[in-house]
Write an enzyme that holds these catalytic residues in place. Sequence first.
Site, PDB file in Angstrom:
ATOM      1  N   ARG A 172       0.817  -1.213   0.000  1.00  0.00           N
ATOM      2  CA  ARG A 172       0.000   0.000   0.000  1.00  0.00           C
ATOM      3  C   ARG A 172       0.849   1.261   0.000  1.00  0.00           C
ATOM      4  O   ARG A 172       0.366   2.343  -0.311  1.00  0.00           O
ATOM      5  CB  ARG A 172      -0.903   0.001   1.239  1.00  0.00           C
ATOM      6  CG  ARG A 172      -1.944  -1.086   1.244  1.00  0.00           C
ATOM      7  CD  ARG A 172      -2.556  -1.245   2.626  1.00  0.00           C
ATOM      8  NE  ARG A 172      -3.191  -0.027   3.088  1.00  0.00           N
ATOM      9  CZ  ARG A 172      -4.459   0.279   2.892  1.00  0.00           C
ATOM     10  NH1 ARG A 172      -5.245  -0.560   2.230  1.00  0.00           N
ATOM     11  NH2 ARG A 172      -4.977   1.395   3.351  1.00  0.00           N
ATOM     12  N   ARG A 176       8.319   6.506  -4.933  1.00  0.00           N
ATOM     13  CA  ARG A 176       8.358   7.446  -6.049  1.00  0.00           C
ATOM     14  C   ARG A 176       9.759   7.993  -6.264  1.00  0.00           C
ATOM     15  O   ARG A 176      10.541   8.133  -5.326  1.00  0.00           O
ATOM     16  CB  ARG A 176       7.414   8.624  -5.781  1.00  0.00           C
ATOM     17  CG  ARG A 176       5.964   8.244  -5.608  1.00  0.00           C
ATOM     18  CD  ARG A 176       5.058   9.436  -5.856  1.00  0.00           C
ATOM     19  NE  ARG A 176       3.664   9.103  -5.576  1.00  0.00           N
ATOM     20  CZ  ARG A 176       3.030   9.427  -4.468  1.00  0.00           C
ATOM     21  NH1 ARG A 176       3.662  10.127  -3.538  1.00  0.00           N
ATOM     22  NH2 ARG A 176       1.781   9.087  -4.283  1.00  0.00           N
ATOM     23  N   ARG A 251      -6.977  -6.069  15.151  1.00  0.00           N
ATOM     24  CA  ARG A 251      -6.121  -5.159  15.893  1.00  0.00           C
ATOM     25  C   ARG A 251      -6.988  -3.997  16.351  1.00  0.00           C
ATOM     26  O   ARG A 251      -7.816  -3.485  15.575  1.00  0.00           O
ATOM     27  CB  ARG A 251      -4.994  -4.657  14.982  1.00  0.00           C
ATOM     28  CG  ARG A 251      -3.837  -4.047  15.750  1.00  0.00           C
ATOM     29  CD  ARG A 251      -2.998  -5.073  16.430  1.00  0.00           C
ATOM     30  NE  ARG A 251      -1.824  -4.411  17.047  1.00  0.00           N
ATOM     31  CZ  ARG A 251      -1.370  -4.706  18.244  1.00  0.00           C
ATOM     32  NH1 ARG A 251      -1.968  -5.634  18.956  1.00  0.00           N
ATOM     33  NH2 ARG A 251      -0.306  -4.088  18.732  1.00  0.00           N
ATOM     34  N   ARG A 282       1.294   7.415  15.999  1.00  0.00           N
ATOM     35  CA  ARG A 282       1.211   8.702  15.318  1.00  0.00           C
ATOM     36  C   ARG A 282       0.503   9.733  16.187  1.00  0.00           C
ATOM     37  O   ARG A 282      -0.240   9.390  17.118  1.00  0.00           O
ATOM     38  CB  ARG A 282       0.497   8.584  13.973  1.00  0.00           C
ATOM     39  CG  ARG A 282      -0.909   8.003  14.005  1.00  0.00           C
ATOM     40  CD  ARG A 282      -1.452   7.868  12.592  1.00  0.00           C
ATOM     41  NE  ARG A 282      -2.777   7.270  12.537  1.00  0.00           N
ATOM     42  CZ  ARG A 282      -3.498   7.141  11.425  1.00  0.00           C
ATOM     43  NH1 ARG A 282      -3.013   7.559  10.287  1.00  0.00           N
ATOM     44  NH2 ARG A 282      -4.688   6.585  11.447  1.00  0.00           N
ATOM     45  N   GLU A 302      -2.296   7.995  18.914  1.00  0.00           N
ATOM     46  CA  GLU A 302      -2.937   6.735  18.542  1.00  0.00           C
ATOM     47  C   GLU A 302      -2.060   5.571  19.000  1.00  0.00           C
ATOM     48  O   GLU A 302      -0.915   5.445  18.586  1.00  0.00           O
ATOM     49  CB  GLU A 302      -3.131   6.700  17.026  1.00  0.00           C
ATOM     50  CG  GLU A 302      -4.014   5.597  16.525  1.00  0.00           C
ATOM     51  CD  GLU A 302      -4.336   5.749  15.054  1.00  0.00           C
ATOM     52  OE1 GLU A 302      -3.947   4.861  14.273  1.00  0.00           O
ATOM     53  OE2 GLU A 302      -4.964   6.771  14.681  1.00  0.00           O
ATOM     54  N   TYR A 350      -9.550  -5.578   4.783  1.00  0.00           N
ATOM     55  CA  TYR A 350      -8.993  -4.248   5.030  1.00  0.00           C
ATOM     56  C   TYR A 350      -9.422  -3.369   3.858  1.00  0.00           C
ATOM     57  O   TYR A 350      -8.820  -3.411   2.787  1.00  0.00           O
ATOM     58  CB  TYR A 350      -7.470  -4.335   5.133  1.00  0.00           C
ATOM     59  CG  TYR A 350      -6.815  -3.072   5.640  1.00  0.00           C
ATOM     60  CD1 TYR A 350      -6.376  -2.975   6.948  1.00  0.00           C
ATOM     61  CD2 TYR A 350      -6.632  -1.967   4.808  1.00  0.00           C
ATOM     62  CE1 TYR A 350      -5.771  -1.819   7.424  1.00  0.00           C
ATOM     63  CE2 TYR A 350      -6.041  -0.810   5.267  1.00  0.00           C
ATOM     64  CZ  TYR A 350      -5.603  -0.752   6.575  1.00  0.00           C
ATOM     65  OH  TYR A 350      -5.020   0.399   7.033  1.00  0.00           O
ATOM     66  N   ASP A 352     -10.599   0.469   2.229  1.00  0.00           N
ATOM     67  CA  ASP A 352     -10.662   1.923   2.333  1.00  0.00           C
ATOM     68  C   ASP A 352     -12.117   2.366   2.188  1.00  0.00           C
ATOM     69  O   ASP A 352     -12.988   1.604   1.756  1.00  0.00           O
ATOM     70  CB  ASP A 352      -9.806   2.576   1.252  1.00  0.00           C
ATOM     71  CG  ASP A 352      -8.316   2.379   1.486  1.00  0.00           C
ATOM     72  OD1 ASP A 352      -7.913   2.340   2.663  1.00  0.00           O
ATOM     73  OD2 ASP A 352      -7.562   2.260   0.494  1.00  0.00           O
TER      74      ASP A 352
END
Length: 382
Positions: A172, A176, A251, A282, A302, A350, A352
């Site tokens: 994921r 670049r 989780r 984070r 988190e 999982y 989005d």
Amino acid sequence: MPEADYLIIGAGLFGAVFAREAAEAGKSVLVLEKRPHIAGNIYTKQVAGIEVHQYGAHIFHTKNQAVWRYVHQFADFLPFINSPLANYKGTLYPLPFNMHTFHALWGVTSPAEARAIIQKETAPYQLKKPTNLEEQALSMVGPEIYHKLIEGYTQKQWGKEPRELPSFIIKRIPLRWTFDNNYFNDPFQGIPQKGYTDMVEKMLSHPNITVQTNTDFLSRKETYLKQFSKIIYTGMIDEFFDYRFGALEYRSLRFETEVLQQADLQENAVINYTDQETPFTRIIEHKHFTKQESDQTVVTKEYPEAWNQTKEPFYPINDKKNQRLYKKYVKKAHEYPQVHFGGRLGSYQYLDMDQVIYQALVFAKHELHMPQEKSLEVADKR
């Protein structure tokens, strides 16, 4: 209990989208939500005048123009490009891995220099097909980036060693060779101007839809199964069956949210902490999602943690052992033809947000026998 053509369990995205489509098709819909609020894990609320993502950061992004048009029926979106930073022991690195990251790591200024280093770093790990997350990461970026920016974060996030996790998780993350900090490759990205809760409220605002919060379907499951001939279930599929074959692994997350009496903390919406010693993964500073100006700021730390039946499931652990167990529940579900299992928890995937919406729209098209002109390809039908 009100009569309805469809009983929907869960007022998150899958349930809300299907409820809207069914209501538009002339069906009566009853939505039950065990939490005191709608919108599931994308629930947002005002704290100190700032729109706060109660269950972690959610940035809407998609490649699917039809899905993008669909959500715009219910919300005006502010442009937002997700550009998180990684904090490794006090040093900041731009994410996703791009020329800014490589410059911070090695001082390189050209793609050719960066490619040369990456090729040298990954060469020893190209000998076999990756079978787990660690092997996949080493073959993609090599040991330095892996140890600084992936390994510790992954161990905290999943509570497992990276070599115990499937390789697809790390795929994921983009890689670049440009100076581009845009985390997502998707052309359509943004944040609802009035928050996700407002967007879901508008989805559920229809005379054919009744919503009941603080209502636990499973406490009266047999009664509901007898009363309703069509049920859409978006909760945990293993919980629906009382964990008959054992619990699937998830989780969970714990959030610490604080109002700070200062204008800004980190000047960025999300900063990941990738060393293993920092207990949280984070810090989210919510005002930066919508560029709100305020003398205060609201931040959330988190903390990933092990899931048990007293906690909210956030991420299914889709390894081979759990997939085998999930298939047992899918087979058992065939004994309940009036129940459709959907969404991240119902399908143990999982997903989005855009994928959940797409899944719900495709299901609605087939379930409600929509004619071609009302198909997903013409999602701006209203």
